[in-house]
Every structure is written in structure tokens, then in C-alpha cells.
Design an enzyme around this catalytic site. Structure first.
Site, PDB file in Angstrom:
ATOM      1  N   GLY A   1      -0.234  34.845  12.433  1.00 50.36           N
ATOM      2  CA  GLY A   1      -0.652  33.674  13.181  1.00 50.36           C
ATOM      3  C   GLY A   1      -1.036  32.478  12.352  1.00 50.36           C
TER       4      GLY A   1
ATOM      5  CG  ASP B   1       1.418  32.300   6.885  1.00 50.45           C
ATOM      6  OD1 ASP B   1       0.443  31.676   6.440  1.00 50.45           O
ATOM      7  OD2 ASP B   1       1.924  33.275   6.308  1.00 50.45           O
ATOM      8  CB  THR B   2       4.625  30.949  11.848  1.00 52.76           C
ATOM      9  OG1 THR B   2       4.348  32.219  12.460  1.00 52.76           O
ATOM     10  CG2 THR B   2       5.080  31.167  10.419  1.00 52.76           C
TER      11      THR B   2
ATOM     12  CD  GLU C   1       2.098  43.473  15.940  1.00 51.83           C
ATOM     13  OE1 GLU C   1       3.021  42.704  15.635  1.00 51.83           O
ATOM     14  OE2 GLU C   1       1.102  43.121  16.574  1.00 51.83           O
TER      15      GLU C   1
END
Length: 697
Positions: A54, A56-57, A120
């Protein structure tokens, strides 16, 4: 994507219980790294799972990608919108992975620092190995080799993980293996490319591949579907949280594939069956029935039904242009996108016949021609279509007619049989139809039901297959005797009636666009039995030979429209006084003189005897008060124009061009200008008084 680490370590016992599909304690449930898998294929809830770090992008690339995919109608899981309150974050995320068809993994500089990202990814890779999911990696300003080999920032992350006493070595080994496998998959490297281009490429790929209803083979046959879907997704406005009703309409056979493409997109779909307000009320009577973000798509053939039920937007499905039509036909006939060279010309014949109607292209290609390898057979089918329409195509088109009132059906038949051209201008078209007893509203109804088309310039047109349907309906009612047909539009049928004197009062109109030379004389008296005749149109009839003058026997009580180009006789019988005539066109006739004196023509709007080279003078038009157009162009022998022309107060168009023998005009000052006036190449030496300068001088 969550960015924080779990509150406790992942124990070997927990992972063993996960693999064994056994129960676990409440504390262990909070940190469980996967749901147990089953041997059955999962029912997909999402089409794409976004895996990303999250910090980062989330607010840049990932957000732009998410919005673009949603706009295309793709169901995307992103944790900040899809997580349900009260669920453990690991459970919800990992369950979403198992319920997704694709996982887009966005590798960024700090990705490997997140234990949640790595857990994940391990689950995604495990699910991919079981052929349950497809991984699409994106390397966001990182080198794919750093992901595969855990070098660069990924090496720094694992140095930190290996110093953490709460993390088992087996966990880091599992994560490294997942990075190695995912980093080896071909994906998108965002380093020196525009992010918007990458996002468009990803969206296009997913739009083509995501289809839960069709196989890839079937999807390839949905010619031009992407343009339809893109337009529909724009109207659906999936980012909006309101309830939207979208209508789709078009002539029968142009688009229901679109509906199937949009299934499972959180859209309530009604296919083809909506043809009444009662159905609309029952199926989708109130916006309040549907939750936020719902989309309701209604397909029907009546656009006015959509309007009066207040849909948000209407998408008019148009026919295919030639290139796409040829592609669809070829796929249907040959299972190839292009026909073999020796079939190209014949294929184009069928494409022209279908005029972009997908239904016709598929029926002809798949059900009629597929597997037939004899060129002569193809030619036979082509020739047969000119005489006998394909029943399957006609049956589908017939549905649009079934709900019309009788007068509207009659209007459709008049237009299909009488108006053979591709386009008709409003100028006298409506007036002719109104003289038949039709109303302007009926034209609108035919447009709304896609039985005719109306351009922004006011031109009306009818698809050739719909014209063929109308003619087939007329033929069907009198298969054995042409004289009993309500409309005669085939030369062979008319010739039979005229030769054998079998005309009846059933005939309302005659349209013949080409009259071949006949050796035998036609019986003009046959017209006398057609007492309800209201529309007569002959083209290229100079070669016809008659026994008697046809105008002498033609009934006039119902006659509204007479167009007889190349009328072969020189005289106008005194008994022929068509008092209800709206349009008189006798271009290129051999007539020397029209009626003597004046006859009552109260409804006449257009008088055209252009290029009648024998005509010496115009008739008395005193009793034609509503004349709007007079065309005398090219009447080389015309010496005298009757003074009554100068008192036609409604006249808007007067053409005298190339009347080379005409030396003077009557007084025209009473005309209400401006009008279109053309009088070039005449012998007129003195211009009469005008309020405005006439054109052509």
C-alpha cells in the site's frame, strides 16, 4: 493490501494443521495463512485480486489500474473496499484469493518488507500451481531479477526477516520460493514506459480473456463486440453509486451477444422479452428495488418504450460495417476470419445482401453455406435468395411487426413495397403517406421499433431485408393469383395481370422499376378493375406496348401518387381527372399536350414533366392552388408557360432549365419569394419582375 505484520508468529503446528485441513484454536485462526482447499473448482466471486504494498502504490498506480478495470466492468478485489467489518483480515484476503480468477501482483521496492504481502503471494502461487488462478505480475520500478533472486531491496527485506525471531526459516523459504516462481512469469515492467499505456494493455487483455460464459473459440466469433461493450460500459458508469437503467434497441438480430458478455457484472439483465409496459413494471418497476451500484439493462425493439419508462440512456445497436461483416460471415461459413480467395466475390455478395445484420450473416454462413464446397451451390443459394427470402431470418424480423396496430403494419407494407430507394426525403414523403390515410405518428412508431431509420438530416431508410419481409408478407396472402395482391411490385406479376385482365379491387399500388421490352401488347383495360388503386410508379417504361391508353382506364377516385417516367403515349385522355392526386411525375414522357382547360387538383403538391421533349405548352393549373414544385427542366419543345403558374402562391420551386424554345414567361410578381428558380439555357430575352433575383440568370 495490509502492510502491517501479524500479531504473533506462524508456528509449524499451525501450518501443519492448515495442510491437514484440521481445526485450529481461536488464537491460531487470527494468524492462519491459508484456507483449506478442496478438490472441486471454486465458484469465482472476483475476476481479479490485487496484491500490492500500500505505501508504494495504493494512491497512484494501483488506484489508476483499479479504476480502469472497474470501468470495464471487471470485478476487482481491493482490500480497502471489499473487506467486511468484523472479519479477520487474513481470512477475508485469503478467501478472496481463492475466489478470484486472476491475481495481479504489483512488485514494488518495499513489497518484500511486508509479511502480509509475502503470505498472500505464497497463497497465490499455491493456488496457481493447482491451476485455479492465473498470475499477472507487474514490476513497478524494480528489476524482475531482483524479485526472482531476492537481490536489491528484496535482499534487504529478507535480511530483516531473518533477524526477526518471530519468523520461522520455513516461512522465509516458502516466501522466497513464491517470489522465484512469480518473478519468472512474463509480465509488465514499468521502468521506462508510461503507466497509462501499461494499464490500457492490462485492461484490454483481461477484457478479452475474462468471459465466464464463452470459450475462447466462441469469443473470437463475437465480431465487433469490444466496441459495443466499451460503449455500454461508458453508459453504465460503474464508478457511480446510483441505480442506472440502460436501454438497448435495434432491429431484430443485431446484438444480444452484448447481454451475455455483460452477465455476472452485477447487472440485472432482461433479454429480448421486454415489449410492453406491463413487463417493465413486473421486471424492473422501481429503482428502489435495487441496491447502490446496481445496473439494469433492458433490450427491446421499441425505443419509445424505453423513453417512457425513463431509462438513463439508450444505446442504438447499429449494423456491422463491411469489413466486420465479412469477418463474421467468414467465421460462420469457414471458421476463418477471411474467406478463401475463390470464395471472396461470392462472400461479398452475401455480405451485401445482409447489409451488416449479424443475424443474417450467421444464418447464411453457418446454417446455409457451412460445409458446402461447391461453387455452383453457393451461386445457387445466392440466386435463390433473390426470389425466396430465408425463412429463419424473416421469422426473427417478423417479431418487430407483431406488436404494431393494423394501420402501422399497412404503413410498413406501403414503404417496403412502394418506396424502393435507400433514402426518402421528408419533402413530399409524409404528404404522400398522409394522403394514403397514414399519420405522422405512425412514422415515429416505425422508427422507434427499428423498422425504418431516420438520419439527423431527416432522411428515412429501410434495411433491404425488412423491405424483403414486407414484400414476402404481401406475396404470402395471394400465392396463387397476382391480381389479388394488395401491392404489385414484381414485373412478372404485373405483366401476368395486364396480359390476362385479372386485375381486382384488392390492388392498392403498383411499383415497377424496370420494364423489359414486350412483344405482346398489354391490356390497358385491366386497370379499370383496380378501383382502389392509389399509388402507381413505372420507371423505364418507354418500350411497353399497349392496347388502349392506360390513363383512360385507370381509376382516379383513390389515386394519390402517379409517377410514370417514360410514359410512351402522346395524349392525355380527357376522362382522366385524378382530383385527389398529390404527386404527378411524368419525366421523360412522350406527351405533346396535357389536359385541356382546367381540372380540379386541390391536393396536388408536385408537378414534374421534365425532359418531356414533345411537350409544347403547360396546362392550366388554376385549380391546383397548393402546388409547391413545378419541374419543366429539359422540355426542349416548350414554347408557352400558362399564366396560372404566376398565381401559385404556395410555389417554392420552379425549374425551367434547358427549355431552349421558351422565349418568355408570364407575370410572376405574385409569387411569394424566396423560391428556388432556375431558368438557364432558355431563349428568354426579358426577365419578368421579381422580388428577388432568380437563380440561373
Amino acid at each position: 493490501m495490509a502492510t502491517q505484520s501479524p500479531s504473533s508468529s506462524t508456528s509449524e503446528d499451525t501450518k501443519k494443521r492448515k495442510r491437514d485441513n484440521s481445526s485450529c484454536s481461536e488464537e491460531d485462526e487470527k494468524i492462519i495463512t491459508s484456507f483449506p482447499t478442496t478438490s472441486s473448482t471454486p465458484r469465482w466471486k472476483y475476476e481479479v485480486f490485487l496484491c500490492f504494498y500500500g505505501e508504494d502504490t495504493r494512491k497512484n498506480f494501483t488506484d489508476h489500474l483499479y479504476v480502469d478495470l472497474k470501468r470495464k466492468g471487471i470485478l476487482v478485489f481491493r482490500d480497502d473496499e471489499a473487506l467486511k467489518q468484523g472479519e479477520y483480515i487474513s481470512q477475508a484476503l485469503l478467501k478472496a484469493i481463492q475466489e478470484s480468477q486472476y491475481a495481479i501482483v504489483i512488485f514494488s521496492a518495499k513489497y518484500a518488507f511486508s509479511k502480509w504481502c509475502l503470505m498472500e503471494l505464497a497463497e497465490i502461487v499455491e493456488w496457481e500451481e493447482k491451476k485455479k488462478l492465473t498470475i499477472l505480475p507487474i514490476f513497478y520500478h524494480v528489476d524482475p531479477s531482483d524479485v526472482r533472486n531476492q537481490s536489491g531491496s528484496f535482499a534487504e527485506a529478507f535480511t530483516a526477516h531473518e533477524k526477526d525471531p518471530k519468523i520461522d526459516k520455513k516461512d522465509t523459504d516458502m516466501w522466497k520460493n513464491a517470489l522465484r516462481k512469480a518473478g519468472s512469469i512474463a509480465g509488465w515492467n514499468i521502468l521506462h514506459r508510461y503507466e497509462s499505456i501499461i494499464i490500457q494493455e492490462i485492461g484490454r487483455r483481461l477484457s478479452h480473456e475474462l468471459n465466464s460464459r464463452f470459450s475462447r473459440h466462441d469469443y473470437d466469433k463475437l465480431v465487433a463486440i469490444d466496441s459495443h461493450v466499451d460503449k455500454m460500459m461508458e453508459l453504465l458508469d460503474m464508478e457511480s453509486n446510483d441505480v442506472r437503467f440502460i436501454g438497448i434497441h435495434g432491429m431484430g438480430g443485431v446484438g444480444n451477444w452484448i447481454m451475455k458478455r455483460l452477465q455476472n457484472k452485477r447487472v440485472f439483465i432482461v433479454l429480448d422479452n421486454v415489449d410492453s409496459d406491463e413487463q417493465m413494471t413486473t421486471l424492473a418497476g422501481d429503482w428502489k428495488w435495487f441496491g447502490p451500484g446496481s445496473r439494469v439493462i433492458i433490450t427491446c425493439r421499441d425505443s419509445h418504450l424505453l423513453i417512457r419508462n425513463k431509462v438513463n440512456d439508450i444505446y442504438k445497436v447499429e449494423q456491422l460495417e463491411t469489413t466486420k461483416a465479412l469477418q463474421l460471415f467468414s467465421l460462420s461459413a469457414f471458421d476463418k476470419t477471411h474467406p478463401p480467395k475463390n470464395y471472396m466475390d461470392l462472400s461479398m455478395d452475401f455480405v451485401r445482401y445482409a447489409q451488416g445484420l449479424p443475424l443474417a450473416l450467421k444464418v447464411l454462413g453457418r446454417h446455409v453455406l457451412f460445409g458446402r464446397t461447391n461453387i455452383d451451390t453457393w451461386k445457387s443459394v445466392r440466386n435463390q435468395l433473390e426470389a425466396i427470402p430465408n425463412k429463419k431470418i424473416m421469422d426473427v424480423l417478423q417479431i418487430s411487426l407483431d406488436g404494431l396496430q393494423e394501420m402501422q403494419k399497412e404503413l410498413f407494407l406501403d414503404m417496403a413495397c412502394f418506396f424502393r430507394g435507400q433514402h426518402w426525403v421528408h419533402y413530399n414523403f409524409f404528404e404522400v403517406l398522409e394522403s394514403f390515410g397514414h399519420y405522422h405518428i405512425d412514422i415515429d412508431v416505425l422508427v422507434e421499433n427499428s423498422l425504418i431509420s431516420k438520419s439527423k438530416y431527416g432522411l428515412l431508410s429501410m434495411h433491404d431485408l425488412l423491405k424483403e419481409l414486407g414484400r414476402e408478407i404481401v406475396r404470402r396472402k395471394c400465392p396463387d393469383e397476382s391480381g389479388k395482391c394488395s401491392r404489385l411490385f414484381c414485373w412478372e406479376d404485373l405483366c401476368h395481370v395486364l396480359k390476362n385482365d385479372t386485375g381486382t379491387n384488392a390492388t392498392k399500388g403498383i411499383v415497377v422499376n424496370f420494364c423489359p421490352e414486350t412483344k405482346e401488347r398489354l391490356n390497358a383495360k385491366a386497370f379499370s378493375k383496380m378501383t382502389k388503386l392509389r399509388y402507381v410508379k413505372f420507371h423505364h417504361s418507354q418500350t411497353l406496348k399497349w392496347r388502349g391508353n392506360p390513363l383512360k382506364y385507370m381509376p382516379t377516385n383513390e389515386l394519390r401518387y402517379l409517377e410514370w417516367s417514360g410514359y410512351p403515349l402522346k395524349s392525355w385522355p380527357s376522362s382522366f381527372q385524378p382530383k385527389n392526386l398529390t404527386v404527378l411525375r411524368m419525366s421523360g414522357s412522350r406527351i405533346k399536350q396535357l389536359w385541356k382547360g382546367s381540372i380540379v387538383l386541390d391536393n396536388l403538391k408536385e408537378f414534374d414533366v421534365s425532359f418531356s421533349k414533345n411537350l409544347i405548352e403547360t396546362p392550366d393549373l388554376t385549380k391546383a392552388p397548393n402546388l409547391e414544385k413545378i419541374n419543366l427542366k429539359g422540355c426542349k419543345s416548350l414554347c408557352e408557360v400558362h399564366p396560372s403558374i404566376g398565381s401559385r402562391k404556395r410555389l417554392k420551386n420552379l425549374q425551367l432549365h434547358k427549355c431552349s424554345s421558351l422565349e418568355k414567361l408570364p407575370e410572376l410578381s405574385k409569387l411569394e419569394w424566396p423560391i428556388y428558380f432556375e431558368a438557364g439555357e432558355t431563349a428568354i430575352t426579358q426577365i419578368p419582375s421579381f422580388n428577388l433575383l432568380p437563380k440561373g440568370f
